[in-house]
Design an enzyme around this catalytic site. Sequence first.
Site, PDB file in Angstrom:
ATOM      1  N   LYS A   1       0.862  -1.189   0.000  1.00  0.00           N
ATOM      2  CA  LYS A   1       0.000   0.000   0.000  1.00  0.00           C
ATOM      3  C   LYS A   1       0.895   1.235   0.000  1.00  0.00           C
ATOM      4  O   LYS A   1       1.865   1.305   0.774  1.00  0.00           O
ATOM      5  CB  LYS A   1      -0.895  -0.029   1.245  1.00  0.00           C
ATOM      6  CG  LYS A   1      -1.957   1.058   1.285  1.00  0.00           C
ATOM      7  CD  LYS A   1      -2.841   0.895   2.527  1.00  0.00           C
ATOM      8  CE  LYS A   1      -3.961   1.913   2.572  1.00  0.00           C
ATOM      9  NZ  LYS A   1      -4.829   1.729   3.749  1.00  0.00           N
TER      10      LYS A   1
ATOM     11  N   SER B   1      -9.687   1.737   2.823  1.00  0.00           N
ATOM     12  CA  SER B   1      -8.812   2.492   1.959  1.00  0.00           C
ATOM     13  C   SER B   1      -7.763   1.637   1.235  1.00  0.00           C
ATOM     14  O   SER B   1      -7.138   2.122   0.293  1.00  0.00           O
ATOM     15  CB  SER B   1      -8.084   3.555   2.783  1.00  0.00           C
ATOM     16  OG  SER B   1      -7.245   2.953   3.729  1.00  0.00           O
TER      17      SER B   1
ATOM     18  N   SER C   1      -9.987  -0.484   7.072  1.00  0.00           N
ATOM     19  CA  SER C   1      -9.383  -0.328   5.742  1.00  0.00           C
ATOM     20  C   SER C   1      -8.691  -1.561   5.185  1.00  0.00           C
ATOM     21  O   SER C   1      -8.297  -1.564   4.020  1.00  0.00           O
ATOM     22  CB  SER C   1      -8.392   0.841   5.757  1.00  0.00           C
ATOM     23  OG  SER C   1      -9.083   2.060   5.690  1.00  0.00           O
TER      24      SER C   1
END
Lengths: 487, 478
Positions: free
Chosen positions: A79, A154, A178
């Site tokens: 990420k 996210s 997330s």
Amino acid sequence: MSLLDQGIFEIAKKVRSGEVSAKTVATEALARAKNKNKELNAFITLTDDQALEQAEKVDRMVSQKRDPGLLAGVPVGIKDILLTKGVRTTAGSKILENFVPPYSSTVVEKLEAAGAITIGKTNLDEFAMGASNENSAFGPVKNPWDTSRVPGGSSGGSAAAVAARLVPGAIGTDTGGSIREPAAFCGLTGIKPTYGRVSRYGVVAFASSLDQVGPMTHSVQDAALMLQAISGKDPKDSTTAVQAVPDFSKALVKNVKGFKVGLPKEYFADGIEPEVRAAVDNAIAVLKSQGAEIVPLSLPLTSHGIAVYYLIAPCEASSNLARYDGVKYGHRSKDSKDLMDLYCRSRGEGFGAEPKRRIMLGTFALSSGYYDAYYKKACQVRRLLRDDFVKAFKQVDVIAAPVATGPAFKLGEKADDPLAMYLNDIFTLPPSLAGIPALSVNCGFTKSGLPIGFQLMAKHWDEEKIIQAAFTVEQNLGLAPRRPHGF
Amino acid sequence: MDFEAVIGLEVHAQLLTKSKIFCSCPTAFGHGDNENVCPVCTGLPGALPVLNKQVVDFAILTGLALNCKIQKHNIFARKNYFYPDLPKGYQISQYEEPICLGGKLTFLVDGNEMTVGVTRIHMEEDAGKNTHHGEFSLVNLNRSSVPLLEIVSEPDMRTPKQAGEYLRALRSVLLYLGVCDGNMDEGSLRCDANVSVRTRGAEKFGTKVELKNINSFRFVEKAIEYEIGRQIDLIEQGQKIVQETRLYDPDKNRTVGMRSKEEAHDYRYFPDPDLLPLRLSDEWIDGVRKQLPELPYEKMNRFATQFGLPRYDAQILTQSRDLAQYFETAVKRSNNPKGTSNWIMSELLRVLNDQKKEVADSPVNADQLGDLVRLIDQGQMSGKIAKGIFEDLAAGKFSNKTVEQIVKENGLVQVTDTKAIEAVIDKIIAANAGQVEQYRSGKDKLFGFFVGQVMKEMKGQGSPTVVNDLLKKKLKGE
């Protein structure tokens, strides 16, 4: 069958034995990522050179009969909120569009030490603020199961990359859901570890008391393996615990004999879509059939989770994001006439709508005269919420719940309604606030073919129990293997 | 109207730790710009603070020395504001739960004892430094995250002199503890003053003004003096004092408004989630307590009683730990506290001041000074010769030699041989018949003249006691 369709465990085994070279796997992953990223927008940056270099290093170790590590040659997505030395790290924001960090996060270092190959940096909601990955300065990510839908957020890029089999595993971060929500929306296993289990050093901070890094994979076994590689005390992060890291693979047991599974009624109230409810009930039935005793219980403060979270997280964020001021690194406005103007323009131009919204919320709630009513009160309720969980875990080993009220929603469906988006987190926020481990494991699909997630929580440091329960569900559910059409 | 001032001081002391408060970068100065930095103290994304234990030890030590209650539960808080020298956009400090509360400091003001309350002491990190170059400004982050203690006094002082003495006494304590070098000119000790005035006898405080930028010892009293005058003038003109922050301008000796309360920062303090609450055990605190040295005020009182010194002497001798140590070492050799004190205050401090040296680098060591005093007392040396040796030592001669060696090697042995002295006296008496006559007819004052003449003849090497004794006898005609 592509190498990438095999899980982390299989790939690492083959690379270690010399059956496949890490370079072959990395090359294939890079090619596939390049090919499919146009459709999905899962990666912000692909790291070809570094990946091949790292793969060669692993292959050298194999040929020299040195142990290349637990994740030898496994291509992973990171990420884009975890710092990678020499590779730009954007946090999904224009303000860090050209930021190339001089150091790597502890998690990235641990993954590299375990032999994993970073293929690229995955897309995300700006500063991890969002539940749909529509808040990225680099464009939204598509859900491979239905590209008209969001992958969740996210950690949407990580979820989409794994679901589309661009990589067998990816790293996400979870502040209020997330990892778990995108894992559910994309049919994956995603673990949010106990707060303090995994280092936050080198992870761009959103809400420091909540942020936690974790794995996103196809199988429970792979998630356990990846969690193994990244866990442990970090002298650079004071909030990591000295707690010993257990061998998570020992928790890969296909039954839950002797387990008490709690079902908090607040997580099964109205508003859950029937198909989700049915799949979750089915997973609970599997646990029961594999030896668990089902215990109904109540966590009465659940409904306050959203209010508490949307005070504490923005308060911390308003302070954490103060360092992006255009002075040292990141976006600096060209037209500023004085210092105040430099701040206002650089931040005004650099941040998207959601960070701005949360910075304003947090700044307001921390202001003198409001602090006691908002931030302090929220911390007090957070404490009570945590106490509720601690009490519940004296009765039960794990708590089962849905991850979200429905499957992946349409792109744009909630984008203009921040409140509706915030409400999406209702089931994932309380474990984050309590700091307990929680995971999402796939428990079925809707008729239209969208994945449904099943959430499991345990008391602090008890990741083994949720891994065992998730493994039991996965192994006994009897789902036919599926892959998203076109991927 | 008769006015009185109310003064409280906020002192920032930079701690003498090797590394910074939240990372392992060195605190040393004199390095190139932005050389002593890392991701943590430059506020890079993802960097996290880790507390330096030495800072906590120093804070506890300082708290104990100032009679504070050490708080076992400590919280670090973020103080949020934007400035280019503050790379994170917040300063990590302590707010609601500081490490020390409720202490006091006792010291002398014009010989009278005064006690000022210490409200609190907390740990925090320093900011970097901005420099301005016309069109642009530069930021140097070497100082960013260097550890500081903020020591806040009660508003117990009423005159600039009291404030100055408080600051001197506090500095002395910090130097004794070895936690701060006390250098105001270099900014390792900084002082802000809260000043208000009220009519004498009034209970309520007046509106306070915070004075900043008092960056030299000389200016503390001057700045406060000016501010008190300014406030009294305003009140007498029927105007109101505005609560504000004012900067002291040492060149013009005045204070200038900086920002008023209305435009004051809202720092939005909240507990730093990156640092867990710091819990101090009794063992930890007691372990630090064992390192606590005798403090200046206690030492002064001991010097006064143990050595029978005037308080004035004791105060000067105890102003630094090194000087006090010097005195005690010298006294062991001299066995004459007052004589030693006199020599230190009149001779040693003058030389050190002239040479701009610290006691530790004194060209005359404590044993040498003690020996000089002793040899004079024992009549083995005249004051004049002792002074000569002292000046030679101060000038760098005879370094590392004992006084005895110096005396021997330079033929400075005092003449105590009565026959040799008698011969000189006889010579002087014979050469000064007139004065002898006057002396014998009652002019006692002339005795000094004869001593001087004899000593001069003997190049100062005659034992003063023997010369005195023999001269008296001879002059009486015995």
